[in-house]
Design an enzyme around this catalytic site. Sequence first.
Site, PDB file in Angstrom:
ATOM      1  N   CYS A  77       0.849  -1.184   0.000  1.00  0.00           N
ATOM      2  CA  CYS A  77       0.000   0.000   0.000  1.00  0.00           C
ATOM      3  C   CYS A  77       0.890   1.242   0.000  1.00  0.00           C
ATOM      4  O   CYS A  77       2.078   1.174   0.283  1.00  0.00           O
ATOM      5  CB  CYS A  77      -0.861   0.019   1.244  1.00  0.00           C
ATOM      6  SG  CYS A  77      -1.826  -1.472   1.451  1.00  0.00           S
ATOM      7  N   ARG A 115       1.356   1.649  -6.071  1.00  0.00           N
ATOM      8  CA  ARG A 115       1.527   0.661  -5.002  1.00  0.00           C
ATOM      9  C   ARG A 115       0.219  -0.024  -4.625  1.00  0.00           C
ATOM     10  O   ARG A 115       0.215  -1.040  -3.925  1.00  0.00           O
ATOM     11  CB  ARG A 115       2.097   1.349  -3.746  1.00  0.00           C
ATOM     12  CG  ARG A 115       3.459   1.963  -3.963  1.00  0.00           C
ATOM     13  CD  ARG A 115       3.893   2.702  -2.725  1.00  0.00           C
ATOM     14  NE  ARG A 115       4.117   1.810  -1.623  1.00  0.00           N
ATOM     15  CZ  ARG A 115       5.290   1.303  -1.278  1.00  0.00           C
ATOM     16  NH1 ARG A 115       6.362   1.582  -1.973  1.00  0.00           N
ATOM     17  NH2 ARG A 115       5.394   0.510  -0.248  1.00  0.00           N
ATOM     18  N   TRP A 124      -3.988  -1.867  -1.443  1.00  0.00           N
ATOM     19  CA  TRP A 124      -4.092  -3.054  -2.276  1.00  0.00           C
ATOM     20  C   TRP A 124      -4.464  -4.175  -1.320  1.00  0.00           C
ATOM     21  O   TRP A 124      -3.686  -4.544  -0.451  1.00  0.00           O
ATOM     22  CB  TRP A 124      -2.780  -3.351  -2.985  1.00  0.00           C
ATOM     23  CG  TRP A 124      -2.995  -4.016  -4.297  1.00  0.00           C
ATOM     24  CD1 TRP A 124      -3.925  -4.948  -4.621  1.00  0.00           C
ATOM     25  CD2 TRP A 124      -2.263  -3.757  -5.494  1.00  0.00           C
ATOM     26  NE1 TRP A 124      -3.816  -5.291  -5.932  1.00  0.00           N
ATOM     27  CE2 TRP A 124      -2.814  -4.583  -6.492  1.00  0.00           C
ATOM     28  CE3 TRP A 124      -1.202  -2.917  -5.816  1.00  0.00           C
ATOM     29  CZ2 TRP A 124      -2.328  -4.593  -7.799  1.00  0.00           C
ATOM     30  CZ3 TRP A 124      -0.725  -2.942  -7.108  1.00  0.00           C
ATOM     31  CH2 TRP A 124      -1.287  -3.759  -8.089  1.00  0.00           C
ATOM     32  N   GLU A 148      19.850 -20.588  -9.651  1.00  0.00           N
ATOM     33  CA  GLU A 148      19.733 -19.126  -9.621  1.00  0.00           C
ATOM     34  C   GLU A 148      20.944 -18.503  -8.926  1.00  0.00           C
ATOM     35  O   GLU A 148      21.449 -17.464  -9.364  1.00  0.00           O
ATOM     36  CB  GLU A 148      18.428 -18.739  -8.917  1.00  0.00           C
ATOM     37  CG  GLU A 148      18.195 -17.250  -8.784  1.00  0.00           C
ATOM     38  CD  GLU A 148      18.113 -16.491 -10.105  1.00  0.00           C
ATOM     39  OE1 GLU A 148      18.074 -17.126 -11.175  1.00  0.00           O
ATOM     40  OE2 GLU A 148      18.121 -15.248 -10.065  1.00  0.00           O
ATOM     41  N   LYS A 200      23.173 -15.720 -10.814  1.00  0.00           N
ATOM     42  CA  LYS A 200      23.370 -14.359 -10.269  1.00  0.00           C
ATOM     43  C   LYS A 200      24.849 -14.062 -10.125  1.00  0.00           C
ATOM     44  O   LYS A 200      25.315 -13.001 -10.484  1.00  0.00           O
ATOM     45  CB  LYS A 200      22.740 -14.229  -8.884  1.00  0.00           C
ATOM     46  CG  LYS A 200      21.322 -13.852  -8.679  1.00  0.00           C
ATOM     47  CD  LYS A 200      20.747 -12.641  -9.284  1.00  0.00           C
ATOM     48  CE  LYS A 200      20.459 -12.774 -10.739  1.00  0.00           C
ATOM     49  NZ  LYS A 200      19.083 -13.013 -11.106  1.00  0.00           N
ATOM     50  N   GLU A 243      26.639 -13.566 -13.531  1.00  0.00           N
ATOM     51  CA  GLU A 243      26.297 -12.382 -14.316  1.00  0.00           C
ATOM     52  C   GLU A 243      26.760 -11.071 -13.676  1.00  0.00           C
ATOM     53  O   GLU A 243      27.133 -10.155 -14.388  1.00  0.00           O
ATOM     54  CB  GLU A 243      24.820 -12.335 -14.700  1.00  0.00           C
ATOM     55  CG  GLU A 243      23.859 -12.116 -13.577  1.00  0.00           C
ATOM     56  CD  GLU A 243      22.406 -12.120 -14.039  1.00  0.00           C
ATOM     57  OE1 GLU A 243      22.117 -11.666 -15.147  1.00  0.00           O
ATOM     58  OE2 GLU A 243      21.563 -12.596 -13.266  1.00  0.00           O
ATOM     59  N   HIS A 284      28.828 -37.294 -10.438  1.00  0.00           N
ATOM     60  CA  HIS A 284      28.931 -37.765 -11.816  1.00  0.00           C
ATOM     61  C   HIS A 284      29.759 -36.823 -12.680  1.00  0.00           C
ATOM     62  O   HIS A 284      29.559 -36.753 -13.890  1.00  0.00           O
ATOM     63  CB  HIS A 284      27.522 -37.957 -12.393  1.00  0.00           C
ATOM     64  CG  HIS A 284      26.714 -38.909 -11.584  1.00  0.00           C
ATOM     65  ND1 HIS A 284      26.789 -40.274 -11.742  1.00  0.00           N
ATOM     66  CD2 HIS A 284      25.868 -38.707 -10.541  1.00  0.00           C
ATOM     67  CE1 HIS A 284      26.002 -40.866 -10.855  1.00  0.00           C
ATOM     68  NE2 HIS A 284      25.432 -39.930 -10.114  1.00  0.00           N
ATOM     69  N   LYS A 313      18.531  -5.894 -20.280  1.00  0.00           N
ATOM     70  CA  LYS A 313      17.391  -6.182 -19.408  1.00  0.00           C
ATOM     71  C   LYS A 313      16.303  -6.938 -20.163  1.00  0.00           C
ATOM     72  O   LYS A 313      15.657  -7.822 -19.622  1.00  0.00           O
ATOM     73  CB  LYS A 313      16.836  -4.861 -18.855  1.00  0.00           C
ATOM     74  CG  LYS A 313      15.731  -5.033 -17.829  1.00  0.00           C
ATOM     75  CD  LYS A 313      16.268  -5.559 -16.506  1.00  0.00           C
ATOM     76  CE  LYS A 313      15.200  -5.955 -15.531  1.00  0.00           C
ATOM     77  NZ  LYS A 313      15.702  -6.886 -14.516  1.00  0.00           N
TER      78      LYS A 313
HETATM   79  C1  F6R Z   1      19.025 -12.914 -14.866  1.00  0.00           C
HETATM   80  C2  F6R Z   1      18.122 -12.301 -15.809  1.00  0.00           C
HETATM   81  C3  F6R Z   1      17.823 -13.012 -17.066  1.00  0.00           C
HETATM   82  C4  F6R Z   1      16.318 -12.970 -17.324  1.00  0.00           C
HETATM   83  C5  F6R Z   1      16.021 -13.537 -18.718  1.00  0.00           C
HETATM   84  C6  F6R Z   1      14.528 -13.612 -18.976  1.00  0.00           C
HETATM   85  O1  F6R Z   1      19.223 -12.089 -13.764  1.00  0.00           O
HETATM   86  O2  F6R Z   1      17.609 -11.241 -15.568  1.00  0.00           O
HETATM   87  O3  F6R Z   1      18.284 -14.317 -17.037  1.00  0.00           O
HETATM   88  O4  F6R Z   1      15.683 -13.711 -16.344  1.00  0.00           O
HETATM   89  O5  F6R Z   1      16.613 -12.728 -19.679  1.00  0.00           O
HETATM   90  O6  F6R Z   1      13.936 -12.352 -18.957  1.00  0.00           O
HETATM   91  P1  F6R Z   1      12.376 -12.209 -18.851  1.00  0.00           P
HETATM   92  O7  F6R Z   1      11.967 -12.636 -17.503  1.00  0.00           O
HETATM   93  O8  F6R Z   1      12.109 -10.749 -19.092  1.00  0.00           O
HETATM   94  O9  F6R Z   1      11.790 -13.077 -19.901  1.00  0.00           O
END
Ligand code: F6R
Length: 613
Positions: free
Chosen positions: A2, A27, A75, A486, A490, A493, A509, A608
């Site tokens: 909220c 929000r 919300w 994950e 992370k 990258e 293995h 992104k």
């Molecule tokens: C990792 C990352 C990428 C996205 C991937 C898919 O931190 O951001 O691996 O997860 O490019 O992106 P979306 O979710 O926008 O399809």
Amino acid sequence: MCGIVGYSGHRPAGPILLEGLRRLEYRGYDSAGLALFDGDRQFYIAHATGKLDALVQRVEGTLPPATSGIGHTRWATHGEPSDRNAHPQLDPDGTIAVIHNGIIENFEELRARYARGPFHSETDTEVLAHMLAGAVERGVDLLDALRGVVAEARGAYSVVAVAVGEPGRMVAARAGNAGGIVIGTGEGEHLLASDLGALLPHTRRVTFLEPGEFVDLCADSVRYVDIEGHELTKTIEVLPYDPVSAVKGPYKHFMLKEIHEQPDAALNAMRGRYLTGPLRVDLSGDIPFDAAWAKALTRVVLVGMGTSMHSALVGRHYIERFARLPAEVDNSAEFRYRGPVLDEHTLVISVAQSGETVDTLAAMDEAKRAGCPQITICNSPGAQTTRVANATLLMRAGPEIAVASTKTMVASMVLLHALALYLGRLRGTLAPDVEAQQVQAALHLPAAIGAALNLGGQIEVLADRYADSRDFLFLGRGLGYPAALEGALKLKEVSYIHAEGYAAGEMKHGPIALIDDQFPTVALAPRDDVFDKMRSNIEQIRARKGPVIALVSAGDRSLEGVATDIVEMPEVDPLLTPIVAVVPLQLLSYYIATRRGADVDQPRNLAKTVTVE
Ligand code: F6R
């Protein structure tokens, strides 16, 4: 999440609060409300269901010339969107008004103990007004009363309260790591808000409330205390005029800011979907399908890329467990070229924070050609995936600026949990008591994620120790496996360290050949039904001198002397562990990357939104 705003000063408060709510409307926008001091004997209160414009219309021509008050945009979690569930909430005599963001986990227990009369709403907020009114009537000062309330109200939340006899005074608290509060200091005026955006038109001199801190403010004074009532000295930060830096607030990078926004991201994904009284999941507002449709499904295929695919791997567990449908996960880019076997009874669930990832769109086209019903989980309203799918579950995580996904992964895992429960109910494969238990457990997630953020100090020490490593292995089993994938993604990258995520059983293995005293492993070892197996894997690595950082359940000391380093995760339902476990993994990547001087928010070679194959 909220939106909260408050003003105390010399200008008319009504328009300032409405403008602040406009900036916070993202929000929450199912209802809104205001409380203004109307003289020193009563409040002017207004509530309106729907978007903020409904409130603006309702108050038109009636706002008193008050110079202080509070506003809220909601919300819903507890209780449907309606005037009576909108905030501010009052005690039965109308002497205390309260606005709140977050979840009071034990509100039913508190209602039973502190009711001062009938409750008019279904919210978890109203009882706070009853409790405060009781204390104030006994002569307790408003701030001390709020400390007492926060000591008893469990959860992660922020709360603001005003009392009729004290025009111009506002007290607020931040409990746990969800829902921040920023205080703005102007010329002869103070403001507070859940988000910087509402303050920036008025001042750039701000102070951030930390978890466990309280503020007591009037137009020309402000004081901070902790839960014990000890005075705190806090410094005002002067925000730069550069709007990008201003939006980062106290955080050095967007990635860290977004990691800290995760309690809110989880809450926001749940709002209006995880319901109390009775505890259940309701996605009928998002998904137009009925029980007959759900019962006719024979299979689920989840697609996504990168982090979104890791979420999908968590979702597969939920769907198989709750909806009892065979579920498989595919990398979107592989799926489309494989000639997948699909039909109109195969539900395709795509996960894509951007909603524009070309591989995922291509996979969805393939599914569309085969006549599959499709649900997409997305953070961008109106994005491509939402136009292809038959239904969308919007993450509502707010903009994710850092290239590395963090809060959108948390939001998507929450939504997959919700979807699996909902499909289970429609299909009749989910017992009501299991649904209720899972909803209760999910409502604790914002607090648990908030507690995971408190691991930051310990993780920084580990980052110092391991920042020079060349390689990392991440291991997990069951629900720990996607979290391990994950963690590795992370780390590579944002820090450019080579990292691999593996199902722990696979280690023997091949990957075990890599292990030596320079090759650290992060092992996800919560107390679940595969814990003993994880323990054996950790011992196998230690026998080869590999350092092991073990992520264990709260209070579990059994790996002391076995693993090299132990990180205790906050208490959470075992099925929800990955949603909390990703937080220390993200922090580890972040702190290692900053120690290596990497460009955390915009790692090299990445984008992104990936719109090329
Ligand atoms: C990792 C990352 C990428 C996205 C991937 C898919 O931190 O951001 O691996 O997860 O490019 O992106 P979306 O979710 O926008 O399809």
